[in-house]
Every structure is written in C-alpha cells, then in structure tokens.
Scaffold this motif. Structure first.
Motif, mmCIF file in Angstrom:
data_model
loop_
_atom_site.group_PDB
_atom_site.id
_atom_site.type_symbol
_atom_site.label_atom_id
_atom_site.label_comp_id
_atom_site.label_asym_id
_atom_site.label_seq_id
_atom_site.Cartn_x
_atom_site.Cartn_y
_atom_site.Cartn_z
ATOM 1 N N SER A 2 37.900 -5.194 -21.136
ATOM 2 C CA SER A 2 37.091 -3.976 -20.944
ATOM 3 C C SER A 2 37.821 -3.035 -20.104
ATOM 4 C CB SER A 2 35.804 -4.396 -20.204
ATOM 5 O OG SER A 2 36.026 -4.795 -18.994
ATOM 6 N N ILE A 3 38.462 -3.563 -18.969
ATOM 7 C CA ILE A 3 39.238 -2.411 -18.333
ATOM 8 C C ILE A 3 40.653 -1.840 -18.853
ATOM 9 C CG2 ILE A 3 40.868 -2.289 -16.130
ATOM 10 C CD1 ILE A 3 39.342 -4.756 -14.913
ATOM 11 N N VAL A 4 41.075 -2.559 -19.824
ATOM 12 C CA VAL A 4 42.223 -2.138 -20.617
ATOM 13 C C VAL A 4 41.669 -1.095 -21.601
ATOM 14 C CG1 VAL A 4 43.836 -2.506 -22.429
ATOM 15 C CG2 VAL A 4 43.806 -4.089 -20.199
ATOM 16 N N THR A 5 40.544 -1.327 -22.229
ATOM 17 C CA THR A 5 39.789 -0.401 -23.187
ATOM 18 C C THR A 5 39.572 0.901 -22.703
ATOM 19 O OG1 THR A 5 38.860 -2.472 -24.520
ATOM 20 C CG2 THR A 5 37.988 -0.361 -24.905
ATOM 21 N N LEU A 6 38.948 0.949 -21.412
ATOM 22 C CA LEU A 6 38.431 2.051 -20.805
ATOM 23 C C LEU A 6 39.818 2.979 -20.261
ATOM 24 C CD1 LEU A 6 35.517 0.898 -18.654
ATOM 25 C CD2 LEU A 6 35.410 2.198 -20.691
ATOM 26 N N VAL A 7 40.853 2.332 -19.846
ATOM 27 C CA VAL A 7 41.854 3.021 -19.558
ATOM 28 C C VAL A 7 42.433 3.740 -20.843
ATOM 29 C CG1 VAL A 7 44.247 2.831 -18.555
ATOM 30 C CG2 VAL A 7 42.343 1.606 -17.458
ATOM 31 N N GLU A 8 42.391 3.010 -22.082
ATOM 32 C CA GLU A 8 43.334 3.602 -23.126
ATOM 33 C C GLU A 8 42.379 4.741 -23.473
ATOM 34 O OE1 GLU A 8 43.539 0.614 -25.767
ATOM 35 O OE2 GLU A 8 45.617 -0.432 -24.722
ATOM 36 N N ALA A 33 44.590 -7.868 -16.615
ATOM 37 C CA ALA A 33 44.651 -6.775 -17.532
ATOM 38 C C ALA A 33 46.148 -6.108 -17.821
ATOM 39 C CB ALA A 33 43.701 -5.612 -17.194
ATOM 40 N N PHE A 34 46.737 -6.156 -17.111
ATOM 41 C CA PHE A 34 48.027 -5.546 -17.585
ATOM 42 C C PHE A 34 49.293 -6.433 -17.440
ATOM 43 C CE2 PHE A 34 45.454 -2.410 -14.985
ATOM 44 C CZ PHE A 34 45.719 -1.330 -16.046
ATOM 45 N N GLU A 79 52.077 -6.784 -20.722
ATOM 46 C CA GLU A 79 53.376 -7.088 -20.559
ATOM 47 C C GLU A 79 53.999 -8.195 -21.267
ATOM 48 O OE1 GLU A 79 53.962 -7.409 -16.409
ATOM 49 O OE2 GLU A 79 53.529 -5.464 -15.962
ATOM 50 N N GLU A 80 53.129 -9.377 -21.497
ATOM 51 C CA GLU A 80 53.404 -10.326 -22.151
ATOM 52 C C GLU A 80 53.412 -10.146 -23.605
ATOM 53 O OE1 GLU A 80 50.793 -13.405 -21.013
ATOM 54 O OE2 GLU A 80 51.601 -13.876 -18.935
ATOM 55 N N ASP A 81 52.384 -9.235 -24.192
ATOM 56 C CA ASP A 81 52.473 -8.888 -25.315
ATOM 57 C C ASP A 81 53.659 -8.136 -25.882
ATOM 58 O OD1 ASP A 81 50.119 -10.371 -25.673
ATOM 59 O OD2 ASP A 81 48.841 -8.612 -25.586
ATOM 60 N N THR A 82 54.212 -7.190 -24.953
ATOM 61 C CA THR A 82 55.388 -6.600 -25.214
ATOM 62 C C THR A 82 56.472 -7.225 -25.379
ATOM 63 O OG1 THR A 82 54.007 -4.581 -24.239
ATOM 64 C CG2 THR A 82 56.546 -4.458 -24.557
ATOM 65 N N GLU A 98 54.091 -0.370 -15.987
ATOM 66 C CA GLU A 98 54.076 -1.605 -15.365
ATOM 67 C C GLU A 98 52.929 -1.490 -13.909
ATOM 68 O OE1 GLU A 98 57.052 -2.041 -12.119
ATOM 69 O OE2 GLU A 98 58.223 -0.308 -13.105
ATOM 70 N N ARG A 99 52.362 -2.388 -13.634
ATOM 71 C CA ARG A 99 51.434 -2.442 -12.591
ATOM 72 C C ARG A 99 52.096 -2.621 -11.182
ATOM 73 N NH1 ARG A 99 48.043 -5.209 -9.266
ATOM 74 N NH2 ARG A 99 49.553 -6.969 -9.328
ATOM 75 N N THR A 100 51.671 -1.925 -10.386
ATOM 76 C CA THR A 100 52.180 -2.081 -9.033
ATOM 77 C C THR A 100 50.759 -2.116 -8.147
ATOM 78 O OG1 THR A 100 53.888 -0.315 -9.497
ATOM 79 C CG2 THR A 100 53.269 -0.670 -7.228
#
Length: 916
Positions: free
Chosen positions: A500-506, A533-534, A538-541, A566-568
C-alpha cells in the motif's frame, strides 16, 4: 317615457361598444399567441418586425400551423396591444443593478443620519452644465412637405461651462467658464461659494456639498480643501443616479430659458444665461405644487442670502448677474429640494426609516466621510479578497471565519469600502490559489535535475484516520536555492503494508510528473513496513537484471549511476535510536525514572509550579518518546533550575535527588549534548545531507573520548558510551563502512562537494577508512555524469575541431582532411576527473564560513560544467524526514476539535500553509 329612454340608451350603447365579429376570416393569432408576440417586444425593445416574423415562423410549438405571416399583420397585432414605435432610450447595464441600488440605499441612509443630528446643517447641490451657440430645439412645425428650419451661427464656438450651487434657499453661487472645468477652476469656485455663504454671518451650520463622482471632484487638492474648511462636508452621489440631485432639473429649465433668447455671440450667450435666471421661479412653483406643500423653514438653520459675484460680462470667466438683479432672489419662495429628493428615490426599499434622535450622536467624520464600496469586479476589491484568502490559507483558518460577525466588524473598521466576501467565494479563491501553486511547483519539479522523496505515516489521536505524507526536495534552478515541498497527504487504510505504501508513492510521483530516473533517493524511518516496501523493489530489480544476462561494464555503471532509486534511513531517527540506549542500562534507567518522577510531581502540583515560576520564571520539561532530544532537554532544564527545584521540593516535603545523582545527571547531559546539537542541525528541511558523515565521525570521537574520560569514576556511563558507539557503527555502516552490503557512497559524495567540511573531514584525514571513503565518493561522482570515452590529446583536439565546425561547413572528405596540419588547434572539454582535481586544489582558498551552496553558486559554470550541477543537487538533499514531521504537527491542529472532519481539504490546507 320609460320605453323611449331605454331605446335611447340602447342606441348609444350600440354606437359606443364594439360589435362582435360577424363573419369573414377568423384571426390568424389566438389571444395567447398575441401575448407571446407582445412578450417578444417587452423582452427586446429594439426588435424589428422582420425578426418577430422570423421567430413566429420558426416556432412550431407555440405557433403551430403558421408558416407565413406578413409584416403588416405583425404591426396590426402590436398596435392592437398598444405597442408603438418609439425612440430608443439607452440605459447602461449597471444603472439598476443590485450594486447600484445598494449604494443608493447607503446614500439615503447617510442623508437620514445627517437629518438625525442635532447640529444644524444645510445641503448645497453642485454640478456643471454645458452651453453652446448651436443648441436649439430639435422639433418644430411647418407645412407638410417642407422642412422645419431654424437658423444657427455658422461657427459653433467653444462650449461655455456653467458651474452652479443651489440650496433650499435658492441659487448660492454660479460661475461661467470657457471650456470644461478642472480641479484648479473648481477650487476657485469653492472659495467663492465659501465666501458667499460665510461672508454675512457669524454662526453657520454645517454645509454638505452634494455632487457627482466626476474625477476632479475626487482630486487630492479638493479633499485637502474640505479638510481645511471644517464647516464643509463632501457627499458624493451614487453612480447612475442624477435624479438624486435636484440641480439637474434646475439646469434643464435654465438651458431652455437661455436658448429661447436665441444668443448668437458669446457675450449674448452670457447675457442670456444671466437673464434666464429670472425665469427659474416657475421651477420652484411647480416643485411645490408637485409635493403638495411648501416646507417650513428650519428654525435651527440660519438663512443665508444667496450671493452672485459681479464682473465684466465680456470676460471669459464672467459671473453672470448681481444677486439683487436676479428676480429669483426677490421672491421669498424656497426650493423644496429635500422633499423632491425623497420623492424621486424609486429603488430604495420601504424598510428604510429615519433613525430616531439619540443622546449620543455619531461623530461628524464617521457620518460624512463614509465612502462608497468598491465595485465587485474592481481591482481594489479583488486584491483585498485575494489577501483575505491568502490569510485564510496561511493561518489554516476555516473559510467560515469570514462570515463571523467579529471578523466583518474588524474589516469594516479597516476599510469601509470593502465588501467582505462570503465563505463560498473564499473557498473558491483558496482552491484557485492551491491549483496555481501546484502548477508552479510542477513546473519547477519538471526543471529540476534530481529529486529526493521523503515519506512518513501519521495516525490521528484515537486511531480514527491515518495519512501518508510525501514530500520532495530539489534544487530550484530558477531561484538558485534548495526547496522542500509537500506533494501529497493521502489517507491510508489499515493495515499499512509495504504494498500500500509503494502504491501511494507511485500514484504521487505519477500525479506530479516525477519519473523514477529523476529520484535520487527516498528517505524513510526505520519501520519494518518502510524497509520492506523499498527492499522488495530492489530485489525485483536485481532479479530482472540477473534474468536478462546483461553483465557488461556499461550496464553495471548505469545501475550505480547518480540517481538510482534507493532507500536511505532518516539520520535523525537513527540517532534517536542510539540515544534511546540510555534507557536500557539499568543504573541509568533508575536515575532517569527518578528524574521523571520529580518532574511529574511538579507538573501535577499547581502550588509547586507557581513557586518555581516565582523564583526562576521557568518550569520543568517532561521527556517524550516520540520527541527528538527530549531526554536531553529534560536533564538540561532540571540542571538549569537545580537550586530552585531543591528549595521548592524541600518546601513541599518531597524527596529530591542526591548530590551524587545530581552529578550523574550532569554527566548524562554532557553525554547527550553533542547528539542534541547535531540533531538540531540535521533536522533542517534542506542542505544538511552533506553534514551526515562529519556528524557521525564527530559523535564517534565524542563517545570514544567520553568512555576514556569516565572509565574509572563512572563505569556505567562509560560502558553506555561504548555500547552507543558500537550501535552507531552498526546503524550507520551504510554511510561509513565501504565493505558493508548496504553501503551507499551518496553521503560521502555530498560531504566531498561541500567546501565547508570536505577538506577537514575527508581530504586532510590520514585514516585509511576515511581515505577509502573518499575514493568511493570520487568514483561515485565520476560515474554520476554522462559516460564519456577517454581520448588522447591529439584525438581530443581533432574531435573538438570537428564538433565545433557546423555540419554544412565540414569538408567533404573529413577523414582525409584530418591529416592536414591545423593552424589553430583547439583544446577539448575538461573531463569530470579534471574538475574534481581542480575542486580539491581550490579548497585551500575556500572560506570555511561559506556554505556549500553559496560556494558553488559563486563558481563559474564554464569552470565546472559537469561538477557544479551535480554538487548543487547533492547539497540540496535533506538528512531527515523532519519536513513530514512538521506537516503532521500542522495537520494535527487542522483536524482536531471542531475541525475533526476536515479531511478533504487537509492536504490543501497543509500545502498552502507551508508554501504560500
């Protein structure tokens, strides 16, 4: 006899009354259809017979079966309904608008206020009228077939403008002038009028000068004249309301009396204007008969005999005739202008009544100097409405505030001419402002080279709603400064999963037009859902890259290029996790619990708090788990008021800290002080990511020195410092440990391009780990620019020559021509490595007090064409998500109490409050 009389009555009734239709063709139109034709004319008085004919033929609903009709038939229908051809009288659209009617209402209210005042006053009506030699009657009579002709001079001559002032006692003063009036001539007339009404009396009433809104009536010099002459008040008529000024009828009669004398020269015209003054007595008589009675003189008003100036009638600015020669002044009949005024107000509601006299009267300035309100579409009204809307947006007040009675009264005190807009108008203006600001920042984001995204989740008190805040930080190319804005404040539905977080950010990045290639990194807290979420992305990439079997060096470089997603972790959040380790040491935890108990006792006792305030003017601070540096603030304030706290605690009979415990509290404060200082710096919204590496290294050195200094005296505190140092190495390995799997050279690169800390932190250090970190930073910067092949000096010169020559001017055999000697060799474009080396050499001359952004803004783009934009983008990155925390602090206020349901406008309110 009776029968004869009945026959006589029957005979005359037959002659008078119309007989019914006795045969022949029936009428083409029914009564209802004739009513429709009459309505066409009433709706549009300028309609032509052919247009009525066309509408009848085209309307198959109301005029069914009528396919043709003659113009004469339409004309007979109109005559049968008493409609005749008339001359069109042009009326402005705004003449009877609601705004004008409201201003007329306000004008009459001011007149009634004047009538209700105890101090006597007298109205003086002023206006200007134009006379010329060619003015004649437009209608006359003559034999049929011959024109009605009247002789006029061959030359029209200049206009003679007459300015006159009348009152209830007659003509006060008049003055003729060649050409139009202006401000200077008006001031002269006002001075003569003042002398005329004040010259023969010791006590005078207040004179209210009533005139129209012509521009020179409102000139600054005229306003100053009224300010200097306190006995005269200026009262302007509302627009499109000449019928409220009785002098219009006076001028109408005067003009025709003048033209009846048929003047042919200017002198004769002036004489005719003077002689016609004696014929105006009929105006007063007609006005008196129209009203029904002659008004009694006001006992409180002192009659002022009208005076006319005398001068040579041959001069261009000649006053007309002496007062004693004017027949109107020989008659004691006065002009009932006030009753004419009240009778001719047709658009004023019936509810308007004259206010009763009261003991406390309004001030003269308040009664007389009230202004007409701004037009709804005027620039002044629009500017003030936008200012109110901006105030509502910035202060986050609800739009209904503008309808509050106290707010309306306040705005009336500020500007009486302003019409306070309604809630709907303010809401629309705020919406327009929000959309305009979004468009502006979208354009800025489109021009930005790189963007840093910050996200955080906030849940309302009571768990009634949750929101995800998404912000963007970038370097504004136009204004040459870093900016941090709120993109979206989206409501989330439980559970707050990674998907849900990734969807809202996109959705947010798609709405604002931010491509993934432009996002340099995403800053989040250390929550498991944020990390997951991030991490999934990265794993999918990485899996997609392994399946594609593209292992070339160019693709590996592209994956590590400047701008990879990337997530920091939020640096400040991570620092607070290190600080919270003080709560895990049992000895330190017991001391902190005792301190919290003491602070809680003071906060619950009003007597102790009042005594503490009387002694030092300060109160104790409680710590909060979710508030950064709250433990340090609690200990710092406690030590600051140590003596006063001990005194009050003894007075209240409470147990206080022991001397050894006070010493340990002071040591804990010294331990946490650097963390609080760096937290204050790193929680900035922009331009603080370059300070992450220096801050971490400084804290590591502080913990090391602290553990050595207190290893013998306070072992528990020294052990705590060692554990905190080890925890810092583990949590910040992504910034400092080049061998860690999650290492990112972004923080080291930002530190390297910051001229204020680069030399001291990285370049001048002899530590091997720091030098490895420096090399990683330089490699990152080298890979961050577009890829360029390394060329030799000769090839570089030749390529530069070929690239700089326009295509149409290149030689046909350019490869053969390349071996020919060149008279003017040209140098190639400097590579990124050369720019990095040049920057390192220039650090010895850099000002340490100058910020990194200021340093690069002062550098020439020709000297650092590749490194300068990269450095500015890296320096603009924030180190924390404090911006989102401030958004949540604001939204907590916006959605609490009576505004608990303000969820739809919550994003708009937060965005405008932070950026408008």
């Amino acid at each position: 006899m009776g029968g004869t009389y009945q026959l006589y009555i029957l005979y005359h009734s037959i002659l008078i009354e119309r007989l019914p239709h006795g045969g022949g063709r029936t009428g083409m139109f029914s009564p209802h259809q004739e009513t429709l034709i009459v309505d066409m004319v009433r709706e549009n008085n300028a309609i032509k017979l052919s247009e009525i004919q066309q509408k009848i033929i085209e309307d198959h609903v109301n005029f069914e079966g009528i396919n043709s009709v003659s113009l004469s038939t339409v004309d007979r229908v109109l005559k049968r309904n008493r409609l005749r051809m008339k001359q069109l009288y042009r009326v402005p659209f705004d003449r009877n608008s609601y705004r004008v009617k409201k201003q007329r209402f306000q004008y009459v209210q001011r007149v009634f206020q004047l009538d209700a005042m105890e101090r006597p006053h007298e109205y003086i009506y002023m206006d200007e009228a134009r006379f010329n030699l060619t003015k004649r009657r437009r209608r006359g009579r003559n034999v049929i077939g011959h024109r009605a002709i009247v002789g006029v001079p061959g030359q029209r001559g200049g206009n003679v403008t007459l300015c006159a002032a009348i009152s209830n006692h007659g003509v006060v003063h008049h003055h003729a002038n060649l050409g139009p009036y202006n401000t200077h001539q008006l001031l002269i007339f006002l001075n003569h009028m003042r002398d005329a009404v004040l010259g023969q009396q010791d006590e005078h009433p207040i004179y209210v000068v009533v005139w129209d809104n012509v521009s020179f009536h409102r000139a600054l010099q005229v306003k100053e004249w009224f300010n200097m002459n306190q006995g005269f008040i200026n009262l302007c008529l509302p627009p499109y309301s000449p019928f409220l000024n009785p002098i219009e009828e006076f001028f109408s009669s005067w003009q025709w009396k003048v033209y009846e004398r048929q003047p042919y020269t200017r002198v004769n015209l002036l004489q005719a204007m003077g002689l016609a003054c004696g014929d105006i007595v009929a105006i007063a008589e007609k006005a008196t008969s129209r009203v029904g009675e002659t008004p009694a003189p006001n006992s409180k008003q002192t009659e002022t005999p009208p005076i006319h100036n005398t001068a040579d009638p041959a001069s261009e600015s000649t006053p007309l005739l002496p007062c004693n020669e004017c027949p109107i002044h020989k008659d004691s009949t006065s002009f009932p202008y006030k009753k004419i005024l009240r009778k001719r107000i047709r658009e004023i509601p019936d509810v308007v009544k004259q206010p009763a006299r009261k003991e406390e009267r309004p001030s003269m300035s308040g009664a007389f100097f009230s202004h007409i309100q701004y037009k709804p579409d005027s620039q002044e009204q629009r500017i003030k409405e936008e200012a109110i809307a901006k105030w509502v947006a910035q202060t986050a007040h609800p739009p209904r505030t503008v309808e509050d009675e106290e707010f309306i009264n306040m705005m009336e005190k500020i500007d009486k001419r302003l019409t306070v807009p309604k809630k709907t108008k303010i809401t629309n203006l705020v919406d327009q402002m929000y959309l305009a600001e979004k468009v502006k920042f979208k354009n800025r984001l489109a021009m930005a080279r790189k963007v840093t995204i910050g996200i955080d989740i906030w849940t309302k008190k009571g768990l009634t709603a949750s929101f995800l805040a998404v912000s963007a930080c970038y370097f504004n190319v136009q204004d040459s400064k870093a900016e941090h804005i709120l993109l979206n404040l989206k409501q989330m539905v439980h559970p707050h999963t990674a998907n849900s977080i990734v969807t809202l950010v996109e959705e947010c990045t798609e709405e604002w037009g931010i491509p993934k290639e432009k996002i340099i990194m995403i800053i989040t807290d250390n929550g498991s859902n944020m990390v997951s979420a991030f991490r999934v992305e990265e794993e999918d990439t990485s899996s997609d890259e392994n399946d594609s079997n593209k292992d070339s060096d160019e693709e590996e470089e592209a994956d590590e290029r400047y701008g990879t997603l990337e997530r920091t972790p939020c640096v400040v959040h991570t620092l607070q996790l290190v600080v919270n380790m003080v709560k895990k040491e049992q000895a330190i935890k017991r001391l902190l619990d005792k301190v919290r108990h003491l602070v809680r006792q003071f906060s619950k006792s009003s007597v102790a708090t009042e005594r503490l305030l009387e002694q030092c003017g300060l109160i104790l601070i409680k710590d909060c788990e979710t508030r950064w540096s709250s433990s340090f603030l609690m200990l710092s304030r406690l030590l600051e008021v140590k003596d006063h706290v001990t005194s009050v605690a003894d007075t209240m009979g409470w147990d206080c800290l022991l001397p050894s415990e006070w010493q340990k509290v002071a040591i804990l404060k010294d331990l946490l002080l650097p963390f609080a200082e760096h937290t204050k710096v790193l929680e900035s919204d922009t331009c603080c990511f370059s300070l992450v590496v220096p801050a971490i290294l400084d804290l590591r050195s502080h913990l090391s020195d602290f553990s050595l200094a207190h290893a013998r005296s306070y072992r528990d505190v020294a052990t705590l410092a060692q554990k905190m140092s080890a925890n810092m190495d583990l949590r910040f390995s992504c910034f400092l440990d080049v061998s860690a799997s999650n290492f990112s050279p972004l923080a080291a690169a930002a530190c390297f391009v910051d001229a204020s800390v680069s030399a001291e932190t990285l370049i001048d250090s002899d530590n091997d780990d720091i030098q490895n970190l420096l090399s990683k930073a330089e490699e990152y910067i080298t890979r961050s620019v577009p890829y360029q092949e390394e060329v030799t000096d000769d090839e570089d010169i030749r390529n530069a020559e070929v690239s700089e020559v326009p295509l149409q001017k290149r030689p046909r055999f350019r490869f053969f021509s390349a071996h020919r000697p060149s008279s003017k060799p040209k140098t190639s474009k400097a590579s990124i490595r050369q720019e990095v080396q040049k920057f390192k050499e220039s650090l010895s001359h850099a000002n340490p007090e100058e910020s990194g952004v200021d340093f690069w803004s002062s550098q020439s783009s020709t000297m650092y064409p590749l490194l300068k934009p990269l450095a500015l983008d890296l320096l603009a990155i924030p180190a924390s998500e404090a911006f989102a925390e401030r958004v949540f602090s604001l939204t907590g206020d916006l959605s609490s109490g009576r505004r608990n349901r303000a969820r739809i406008t919550l994003e708009r309110s937060a965005f405008l409050k932070l950026k408008v």
